[in-house]
Scaffold this motif. Structure first.
Motif, short mmCIF file in Angstrom:
data_model
loop_
_atom_site.label_atom_id
_atom_site.label_comp_id
_atom_site.label_asym_id
_atom_site.label_seq_id
_atom_site.Cartn_x
_atom_site.Cartn_y
_atom_site.Cartn_z
N UNK A 127 -19.32 -40.37 -13.24
CA UNK A 127 -20.33 -40.06 -12.23
C UNK A 127 -19.96 -38.79 -11.45
N UNK A 128 -18.68 -38.66 -11.14
CA UNK A 128 -18.22 -37.46 -10.44
C UNK A 128 -18.40 -36.23 -11.31
N UNK A 129 -18.07 -36.35 -12.58
CA UNK A 129 -18.23 -35.22 -13.50
C UNK A 129 -19.70 -34.80 -13.59
N UNK A 130 -20.59 -35.78 -13.67
CA UNK A 130 -22.02 -35.47 -13.74
C UNK A 130 -22.50 -34.81 -12.46
N UNK A 131 -22.04 -35.30 -11.31
CA UNK A 131 -22.46 -34.72 -10.03
C UNK A 131 -21.99 -33.28 -9.88
N UNK A 132 -20.81 -33.00 -10.41
CA UNK A 132 -20.24 -31.66 -10.26
C UNK A 132 -20.54 -30.75 -11.45
N UNK A 133 -21.15 -31.33 -12.48
CA UNK A 133 -21.47 -30.57 -13.68
C UNK A 133 -20.21 -30.01 -14.36
N UNK A 134 -19.20 -30.88 -14.47
CA UNK A 134 -17.95 -30.53 -15.15
C UNK A 134 -17.59 -31.68 -16.08
N UNK A 135 -16.54 -31.51 -16.85
CA UNK A 135 -16.12 -32.56 -17.78
C UNK A 135 -15.32 -33.64 -17.04
N UNK A 136 -15.25 -34.82 -17.66
CA UNK A 136 -14.46 -35.91 -17.09
C UNK A 136 -12.99 -35.52 -17.02
N UNK A 137 -12.52 -34.78 -18.00
CA UNK A 137 -11.12 -34.33 -17.99
C UNK A 137 -10.85 -33.42 -16.79
N UNK A 138 -11.82 -32.57 -16.47
CA UNK A 138 -11.66 -31.68 -15.31
C UNK A 138 -11.59 -32.49 -14.02
N UNK A 139 -12.37 -33.55 -13.94
CA UNK A 139 -12.34 -34.42 -12.75
C UNK A 139 -10.97 -35.09 -12.64
N UNK A 140 -10.48 -35.63 -13.75
CA UNK A 140 -9.16 -36.29 -13.71
C UNK A 140 -8.07 -35.31 -13.32
N UNK A 141 -8.10 -34.11 -13.88
CA UNK A 141 -7.08 -33.09 -13.55
C UNK A 141 -7.17 -32.71 -12.09
N UNK A 142 -8.38 -32.40 -11.62
CA UNK A 142 -8.56 -32.01 -10.22
C UNK A 142 -8.16 -33.14 -9.27
N UNK A 143 -8.50 -34.36 -9.65
CA UNK A 143 -8.16 -35.51 -8.82
C UNK A 143 -6.65 -35.66 -8.68
N UNK A 144 -5.95 -35.58 -9.78
CA UNK A 144 -4.49 -35.70 -9.76
C UNK A 144 -3.86 -34.60 -8.91
N UNK A 145 -4.29 -33.37 -9.13
CA UNK A 145 -3.74 -32.24 -8.37
C UNK A 145 -4.09 -32.33 -6.90
N UNK A 146 -5.33 -32.70 -6.59
CA UNK A 146 -5.75 -32.78 -5.19
C UNK A 146 -4.99 -33.87 -4.44
N UNK A 147 -4.82 -35.03 -5.07
CA UNK A 147 -4.07 -36.11 -4.42
C UNK A 147 -2.61 -35.72 -4.22
N UNK A 148 -2.03 -35.05 -5.19
CA UNK A 148 -0.64 -34.58 -5.04
C UNK A 148 -0.54 -33.59 -3.88
N UNK A 149 -1.51 -32.71 -3.78
CA UNK A 149 -1.51 -31.72 -2.68
C UNK A 149 -1.69 -32.42 -1.34
N UNK A 150 -2.56 -33.41 -1.27
CA UNK A 150 -2.74 -34.16 -0.02
C UNK A 150 -1.46 -34.88 0.37
N UNK A 151 -0.81 -35.51 -0.61
CA UNK A 151 0.45 -36.20 -0.31
C UNK A 151 1.49 -35.22 0.19
N UNK A 152 1.54 -34.05 -0.44
CA UNK A 152 2.50 -33.02 -0.04
C UNK A 152 2.21 -32.54 1.39
#
Length: 170
Positions: free
Chosen positions: A132-157
C-alpha cells in the motif's frame, strides 16, 4: 431523497480532515501551516475527482495517497528560499501526551529526507502495508522496504538514548 455529490463530498471531507491534518503534520515535521495547505490542496483534488469516486474502493485511502503525493510534489517544487522554523508553533499541550517527546520525534522526522519521512508516516503512523505504501508513493515494494530500514536506523541514531529518557521519565 438523493443527496448531491457536493453534500456527499462535504460529509467525507468533514470526516477525514482531522486525520489528513495529523498525517500532514507528521509529513511536514510539525509545520501546521504547510500541513493545512497540503490538506486543502488534497481536498481540492479530491473534490475535482469526486464524480469518479464510485470506481475507487476506499476514498479514505485514496485521500491519503493524494496527500502523500501532494507532499512529495511540493517538496520537489519547494523554493530554496524557504526555511523551516526552529520552533514549533502553537502547543497542543493538555492532550495527555508528552510535549518533549512530541518535539523530539518531530525534530527527528524533520531530519529525514522527504521520501523517507513519507515511508515512516505511511508505514508506522498510517499502519499501511509495504504494498500500500509503495502504491501511494508510486515506487516499488523493495524501495519501501529499503527506505523504511534506513529511515528507522536514522531515527534510532538521532534519538538514541534521548528517546529512552523521555519515555521512561513518565
Amino acid at each position: 431523497m438523493r443527496r448531491s455529490r457536493a453534500d456527499e463530498f462535504m460529509e467525507f471531507a468533514a470526516g477525514r480532515t482531522g486525520h489528513l491534518f495529523r498525517s500532514a503534520c507528521l509529513l511536514t515535521s510539525g509545520d501546521t501551516h504547510l500541513a493545512e495547505d497540503l490538506v486543502q490542496e488534497t481536498l481540492g483534488r479530491m473534490y475535482a475527482s469526486w464524480g469518479r469516486m464510485a470506481r475507487i474502493d476506499s476514498p479514505a485511502a485514496y485521500a491519503q495517497t493524494v496527500l502523500v503525493r501532494t507532499y512529495l510534489t511540493q517538496r520537489r517544487r519547494r523554493s530554496s528560499g524557504e526555511r523551516p522554523l526552529a520552533e514549533l508553533p502553537e502547543s497542543t499541550a493538555g492532550r495527555g501526551d508528552d510535549p518533549a517527546l512530541r518535539v523530539a520525534l518531530l525534530d527527528a522526522l524533520a531530519r529525514l529526507a522527504p521520501k523517507d519521512r513519507a515511508v515512516v508516516v505511511l508505514r508506522y503512523w498510517e499502519d499501511r502495508s509495504v504494498e500500500e505504501t509503495a502504491a501511494a508513493m508510486n515506487v516499488s515494494a523493495a524501495a519501501v522496504r529499503t527506505r523504511s530500514t534506513r529511515a528507522l536506523a536514522r531515527l534510532r541514531e538521532q534519538l538514541g538514548g534521548s528517546l529512552a529518557e523521555l519515555v521512561t521519565a513518565h
